[in-house]
Scaffold this motif. Structure first.
Motif, mmCIF file in Angstrom:
data_model
loop_
_atom_site.group_PDB
_atom_site.id
_atom_site.type_symbol
_atom_site.label_atom_id
_atom_site.label_comp_id
_atom_site.label_asym_id
_atom_site.label_seq_id
_atom_site.Cartn_x
_atom_site.Cartn_y
_atom_site.Cartn_z
ATOM 1 N N ALA A 81 48.426 26.396 36.860
ATOM 2 C CA ALA A 81 49.405 27.400 36.692
ATOM 3 C C ALA A 81 48.885 28.530 35.796
ATOM 4 N N ASN A 82 49.414 29.839 36.385
ATOM 5 C CA ASN A 82 48.501 31.069 35.814
ATOM 6 C C ASN A 82 48.957 31.496 34.284
ATOM 7 N N THR A 83 48.745 30.508 33.459
ATOM 8 C CA THR A 83 49.166 30.691 32.131
ATOM 9 C C THR A 83 48.018 30.473 31.099
ATOM 10 N N GLU A 85 47.499 28.590 28.494
ATOM 11 C CA GLU A 85 47.002 27.263 28.194
ATOM 12 C C GLU A 85 46.107 26.645 28.932
ATOM 13 N N THR A 100 43.062 31.728 40.483
ATOM 14 C CA THR A 100 44.558 31.777 40.056
ATOM 15 C C THR A 100 45.522 31.783 41.263
ATOM 16 N N GLU A 108 51.154 41.033 39.132
ATOM 17 C CA GLU A 108 50.513 39.638 38.557
ATOM 18 C C GLU A 108 49.129 39.552 38.635
#
Length: 265
Positions: A81-83, A85, A100, A108
């Motif tokens: 996921a592109n987050t 964390e 990503t 994005e």
């Protein structure tokens, strides 16, 4: 005393800067650091640990990345996921860059730059002394600039929306490379598994042309079983080739040897 640029290396980016073709292996099966040495012995320039499509922990992933750093193999991580964390933790933990998935627009892509690059390009937070430069301390201004140059942001182009915006995506400052995910892109275009469809070749042609205009590169993904198409797209100008997974290589070699024994009788 050596400066940070004397100890910080990214073999993949160095080869791309010389317009050389980069060979990559995907890690999905291996849970130990030996895979980095195996990749080096086999002649790969880079590995990418695929957290999107397996159950590897961040800790195991980063151990593999640190092992790769020490032997000149550039470690990348495809995040699930592109987050923050995921992205920030694998970068601090040993990755020299992230892949990503499912980036569909320049906005994005810019959001990914914010997470991957230090100021002034982005807003990545300082993580202290990292394995990338031997846990040594260097002036922050030097560290930020060197890490921005050495780290790689690879955005995947695997949707029709991304293809429609490919010129703006690859031109985004801080994006280093575009990796075409042929499987997902073909599925999105309504031609799943039809890699010979001219629309896939046109997508590569358009993406490579867009990357060339801004001095960047395109990678080939999802075509590990199609040497002919990988060759075609490299000759077209692609410079990064995802050759297959450790799992596929093991299965392929095992099946070949088992067949050999069966055929003896």
């Amino acid at each position: 005393m050596a400066g940070i640029r004397d100890v910080l290396r990214n073999t993949m980016k160095e080869k791309l800067a010389r317009n050389e073709v980069v060979a990559s292996m995907t890690v999905r099966l291996s849970r130990s650091i030996e895979i980095a040495q195996i990749a080096a012995s086999a002649g790969f320039d880079t590995i990418y640990v695929d957290l999107e499509h397996n159950t590897l922990s961040i800790d195991t992933c980063c151990q593999i990345c640190i092992a790769a750093q020490g032997i000149g193999i550039t470690p990348l991580v495809r995040v699930p996921a592109n987050t923050p964390e995921y992205i920030c933790r694998v970068l601090d933990g040993g990755a020299m860059g992230v892949i990503t998935p499912h980036v569909r627009s320049a906005a994005e892509a810019r959001a990914m730059v914010e997470l991957v690059k230090f100021p002034p390009l982005g807003h990545r937070s300082a993580g202290g002394a990292l394995s990338h430069y031997g846990y040594r301390s260097f002036p922050l201004a030097d560290t930020y600039a060197a890490m921005n140059d050495a780290s790689s942001l690879v955005v995947m182009m695997e949707t029709v929306a991304a293809l429609e915006n490919v010129e703006e995506i690859i031109a985004t400052e801080g994006v280093d490379m575009l990796l075409i995910g042929s499987n997902d892109l073909c599925a999105e275009m309504g031609i799943p598994g039809r890699y010979d469809d001219p629309r896939l070749a046109q997508a590569f042609e358009r993406s490579i042309a867009a990357a060339r205009r801004v001095g960047k590169h395109v990678g080939i993904g999802g075509l590990a079983n199609r040497d002919d198409l990988m060759t075609k797209f490299v000759k077209m100008g692609a410079r990064y080739v995802s050759t297959g997974t450790d799992l596929a290589f093991l299965i392929g070699a095992c099946a070949q040897r088992a067949k050999f024994v069966r055929d003896i009788g």
